[in-house]
Design a protein around this motif. Structure first.
Motif, mmCIF file in Angstrom:
data_model
loop_
_atom_site.group_PDB
_atom_site.id
_atom_site.type_symbol
_atom_site.label_atom_id
_atom_site.label_comp_id
_atom_site.label_asym_id
_atom_site.label_seq_id
_atom_site.Cartn_x
_atom_site.Cartn_y
_atom_site.Cartn_z
ATOM 1 N N GLU A 333 0.836 -1.207 0.000
ATOM 2 C CA GLU A 333 0.000 0.000 0.000
ATOM 3 C C GLU A 333 0.871 1.257 0.000
ATOM 4 N N ILE A 334 1.994 1.200 0.695
ATOM 5 C CA ILE A 334 2.933 2.325 0.692
ATOM 6 C C ILE A 334 3.490 2.547 -0.711
ATOM 7 N N ASN A 335 3.829 1.455 -1.381
ATOM 8 C CA ASN A 335 4.313 1.569 -2.757
ATOM 9 C C ASN A 335 3.298 2.264 -3.649
ATOM 10 N N ALA A 336 2.055 1.805 -3.555
ATOM 11 C CA ALA A 336 1.015 2.338 -4.440
ATOM 12 C C ALA A 336 0.647 3.775 -4.098
ATOM 13 N N ALA A 340 5.279 5.056 -5.587
ATOM 14 C CA ALA A 340 5.148 4.930 -7.049
ATOM 15 C C ALA A 340 5.014 6.280 -7.747
ATOM 16 N N PRO A 341 4.213 7.227 -7.212
ATOM 17 C CA PRO A 341 4.140 8.536 -7.861
ATOM 18 C C PRO A 341 5.482 9.284 -7.886
ATOM 19 N N LEU A 342 6.395 8.912 -6.977
ATOM 20 C CA LEU A 342 7.713 9.543 -6.943
ATOM 21 C C LEU A 342 8.742 8.768 -7.765
ATOM 22 N N GLY A 343 8.331 7.612 -8.271
ATOM 23 C CA GLY A 343 9.233 6.787 -9.073
ATOM 24 C C GLY A 343 10.097 5.843 -8.265
ATOM 25 N N TYR A 344 9.682 5.516 -7.025
ATOM 26 C CA TYR A 344 10.481 4.651 -6.167
ATOM 27 C C TYR A 344 9.660 3.438 -5.710
ATOM 28 N N GLU A 345 10.379 2.467 -5.124
ATOM 29 C CA GLU A 345 9.751 1.310 -4.491
ATOM 30 C C GLU A 345 10.312 1.139 -3.086
ATOM 31 N N TYR A 346 9.519 0.545 -2.212
ATOM 32 C CA TYR A 346 9.853 0.424 -0.794
ATOM 33 C C TYR A 346 11.237 -0.201 -0.572
ATOM 34 N N GLY A 347 11.505 -1.337 -1.200
ATOM 35 C CA GLY A 347 12.762 -2.051 -0.965
ATOM 36 C C GLY A 347 13.848 -1.751 -1.984
ATOM 37 N N GLU A 348 13.660 -0.737 -2.784
ATOM 38 C CA GLU A 348 14.616 -0.400 -3.839
ATOM 39 C C GLU A 348 15.975 -0.009 -3.249
ATOM 40 N N MET A 417 15.442 10.532 8.134
ATOM 41 C CA MET A 417 14.800 11.861 8.197
ATOM 42 C C MET A 417 13.303 11.674 8.012
ATOM 43 N N SER A 418 12.652 11.128 9.008
ATOM 44 C CA SER A 418 11.295 10.598 8.831
ATOM 45 C C SER A 418 10.178 11.465 9.400
ATOM 46 N N LEU A 419 10.517 12.563 10.057
ATOM 47 C CA LEU A 419 9.498 13.299 10.793
ATOM 48 C C LEU A 419 8.718 14.255 9.903
ATOM 49 N N GLY A 420 7.495 14.553 10.358
ATOM 50 C CA GLY A 420 6.736 15.665 9.816
ATOM 51 C C GLY A 420 5.986 15.397 8.534
ATOM 52 N N ALA A 421 5.327 16.454 8.097
ATOM 53 C CA ALA A 421 4.546 16.415 6.857
ATOM 54 C C ALA A 421 4.368 17.838 6.379
ATOM 55 N N GLY A 422 4.112 17.975 5.106
ATOM 56 C CA GLY A 422 3.849 19.286 4.533
ATOM 57 C C GLY A 422 2.426 19.381 4.042
ATOM 58 N N ALA A 423 2.213 20.230 3.050
ATOM 59 C CA ALA A 423 0.867 20.426 2.521
ATOM 60 C C ALA A 423 0.507 19.382 1.473
ATOM 61 N N ASP A 424 1.511 18.671 0.937
ATOM 62 C CA ASP A 424 1.223 17.640 -0.063
ATOM 63 C C ASP A 424 1.016 16.294 0.633
ATOM 64 N N ARG A 425 0.883 15.233 -0.145
ATOM 65 C CA ARG A 425 0.641 13.910 0.423
ATOM 66 C C ARG A 425 1.944 13.148 0.657
ATOM 67 N N VAL A 426 3.075 13.786 0.387
ATOM 68 C CA VAL A 426 4.363 13.121 0.555
ATOM 69 C C VAL A 426 4.843 13.332 1.992
ATOM 70 N N PRO A 427 5.171 12.257 2.708
ATOM 71 C CA PRO A 427 5.590 12.423 4.106
ATOM 72 C C PRO A 427 6.932 13.135 4.214
ATOM 73 N N GLY A 428 7.163 13.748 5.360
ATOM 74 C CA GLY A 428 8.415 14.442 5.638
ATOM 75 C C GLY A 428 8.244 15.944 5.674
ATOM 76 N N TYR A 429 9.041 16.587 6.536
ATOM 77 C CA TYR A 429 9.019 18.045 6.595
ATOM 78 C C TYR A 429 9.468 18.631 5.262
ATOM 79 N N PRO A 430 8.807 19.676 4.774
ATOM 80 C CA PRO A 430 9.311 20.365 3.585
ATOM 81 C C PRO A 430 10.526 21.217 3.921
ATOM 82 N N LEU A 431 11.358 21.439 2.935
ATOM 83 C CA LEU A 431 12.499 22.331 3.101
ATOM 84 C C LEU A 431 12.054 23.772 2.905
ATOM 85 N N SER A 432 12.589 24.646 3.743
ATOM 86 C CA SER A 432 12.249 26.069 3.669
ATOM 87 C C SER A 432 13.524 26.887 3.539
#
Length: 601
Positions: A333-336, A340-348, A417-432
């Motif tokens: 489910e994480i892959n899908a 996948a929208p970022l062009g990556y796979e979980y175990g890549e 670097m796993s913490l946070g979230a931004g305004a999009d659906r991609v996990p992680g703090y955005p860079l500012s």
């Protein structure tokens, strides 16, 4: 005969009644700061929980479930399974929680009875956590969730969903569970430092720990509890004298009536309990590396500690195959949904690490080799894929996992670097990105150095900036020299006079740059920094500082710290043609960006 019978009858009623729980034992399994580490680490590619092959990975939730199952089979009527908070946020699995409630439901299936809330459980905000709770409940249930000192705002709509799950009894201040005739009261607290580390919890606030604890202990004792356990997401630490201190030590010193404190937040592994005024304090590390076991004896109305064992979660543990199968299904489910929208796979596979890259957020971070690598990765990413920057910075507190030798997958890189979230659906703090003068940059660093002395997680690493400082210098007089290295490798001094108006761009995650906006408060009004845009216009809303990685598209296309690591690793040279990139030997012991010098007399 009749007279003897009357005497015996009278004695039976005159003697104190024997408690039903006397001479019995309570077995408590506990974890803390699990941070969604459902798979073993590191690297995750070496994790084989269903095969006893001597792999060196630690953790893994199917292994924890195996431990719980085994202990419950040995103690079927007297076992409690508890977690002291921060069970979420730390791996890619956490990103889907608000929609799926997968992990909380999985904890229920694995045998957890009670889970306390920690500061990182609020990283997506109180509404998102309420969504996680609702989704887990709909999925088939969840453990009892506790927050003993949480206070919502009835006038603020943004915590209405959180208030709703509290009204529905899905989050409680305390609970009472009976095992083998022993009535156990359990409550939770979220401490001061954890509160300060929960920037996205408001409008939910947290009452002071000591008064809240006294009130809850009194209530549980009034309810007739034989044992009272506090799940305290507050923590312990060692003082300069080498003795244990911290919020949970003070809790034990000041609050009577607690039989056991299960601590959390500081990720320390205690090999034996700290006993303060007769109250044992236990803490089982973090990230699922250990499961603590506490055996309590209840006899003649008194509770005593029989034993405490921190059990390693490693290849020797027999894992639960049904739990592992569920985890692997969720990875698809994480892959899908995310990768996948970022062009990556979980175990890549992404990069090979020939040595360990680590950090220590509990003390001076100058010995870390991971921090400098991450700072360089952010600088590279901003200047190759983003809008560019002069300087990149990262704090020790947002580095979440070391990099262990071996092949690192997308999942491994994300954990760093796993913490946070931004305004999009991609996990992680955005860079500012913000601009400051040389003088303001010096002031920022002065405050960070001062702050990191008491809070080591504030220790910062920098890319393309070299700082010479005197550790013994006066307040706001420690920084002696700043040097900036531009994109062409030219090194120039940064001038810090009032008349020097050149602006330098600095990039960090959005959480870190929020700090710039509150420096005046941090320095008690002595220092003021006005963050600016590239035109020198003051930036009053930090949301406006989020870097846009593709201005040709509508809205802000966010860049993430973990994506910076992925991109940086992908451009490194492989050991052989067509192979996986290798982290260069340079990063085994990189030069310091924050260099101590002695200038004070």
């Amino acid at each position: 005969m009749k007279k003897s019978a009357v005497i015996l009858f009278s004695l039976l009623f005159c003697l104190p009644a024997l408690n039903a729980q006397d001479g019995k034992k309570l077995v408590i399994l506990h974890t803390n700061d699990f941070h969604s580490h459902l798979q073993g680490y590191a690297p995750e590619s070496a994790y084989t929980p269903l095969i006893s092959d001597g792999d060196e990975t630690v953790g893994g939730f199917s292994r924890i479930a195996g431990i719980i199952s085994k202990v419950k089979a040995e103690n079927p009527t007297s076992t409690l399974v508890l977690d002291a908070g921060d069970c979420l946020m730390g791996t890619l699995f956490a990103a889907l929680e608000p929609a799926t409630g997968f992990q909380l439901n999985l904890m229920k299936k694995a045998g957890y009875d009670v889970v306390a809330l920690g500061n990182h459980d609020f990283d997506f905000g109180p509404a998102a956590f309420a969504g996680t709770v609702k989704a887990a409940f709909a999925r088939g249930g969840l453990p009892v969730l506790l927050l003993g000192n949480g206070v919502t705002d009835p006038d603020d709509a943004s915590d209405d969903l959180f208030e709703e799950v509290m009204r529905d009894g899905l989050i409680l201040p305390f609970t009472i569970i009976e095992r083998d005739g022993i009535k156990t009261g359990i409550f939770s607290l979220l401490g001061k430092d954890a509160d300060e580390s929960a920037p996205y919890a408001p409008p939910v606030k947290f009452d002071k720990v000591i008064p809240a604890a006294r009130k809850l202990v009194k209530k549980l004792r009034k309810e007739g509890c034989d044992v009272v356990i506090c799940l305290s997401h507050s923590g312990i630490t060692k003082g300069k004298d080498g003795e244990w201190t911290g919020e949970d030590v003070k809790l034990a010193q000041k609050v009577k009536g607690i039989d056991l404190i299960i601590s959390a937040h500081t990720h320390i592994l205690l090999q034996e309990p700290i006993v303060v005024k007769g109250i044992p304090i236990v803490l089982a590390g973090g990230a699922g590396s250990h499961v603590g076991r506490v055996d309590l004896n209840v006899n003649n109305g008194k509770v005593s500690l029989e034993k405490y064992v921190p059990m390693p979660v490693n290849d020797a543990v027999v894992a639960d195959p049904s739990i592992q199968a569920a985890i692997e299904t969720q990875a698809t489910e994480i892959n899908a949904g995310i990768l996948a929208p970022l062009g990556y796979e979980y175990g890549e596979p992404v990069v090979t690490a020939p040595f360990t890259l680590t950090y220590d957020e509990t003390r001076d971070g100058s010995e870390s080799n991971l921090g400098p690598l991450v700072a360089d990765a952010i600088w590279y990413y901003m200047n190759s894929d983003g809008p560019g920057t002069d300087i990149a910075m990262v704090a020790a507190g947002v580095l979440r996992d070391p990099i262990m030798p071996g092949t690192q997958s997308i999942a491994d890189v994300f954990r760093v670097m796993s913490l946070g979230a931004g305004a999009d659906r991609v996990p992680g703090y955005p860079l500012s990105k913000l601009y400051v003068t040389g003088r303001e940059l010096k002031n920022i660093i002065e405050v960070l150095i001062m702050s990191s002395a008491s809070t080591p997680s504030h220790f910062c690493y920098y890319s393309h900036l070299r700082i010479e400082y005197d550790p013994k210098g006066g307040i706001f007089k420690k920084v002696k020299k700043l040097e900036f290295t531009d994109r062409d490798g030219n090194v120039t001094p940064i001038l810090t006079g009032k008349e020097d108006n050149r602006l330098y761009s600095i990039v960090a995650n959005s959480y870190m740059l929020d700090f710039v906006g509150i420096i005046k408060k941090q320095s008690f009004g002595l220092i003021n920094v006005v963050p600016k845009d590239e035109n020198g216009i003051p930036v009053t809303e930090m949301d406006n500082a989020v870097a846009d990685f593709d201005k040709s598209l509508p809205g802000i296309q966010e860049g993430k710290e973990w994506l910076a690591l992925v991109k940086f690793f992908q451009q490194l040279k492989p050991a052989e043609e067509g192979g996986i990139p290798v982290i260069p030997q340079y990063y085994e012991k990189p030069p310091l960006s924050l260099v101590p010098v002695t200038t004070s007399k």
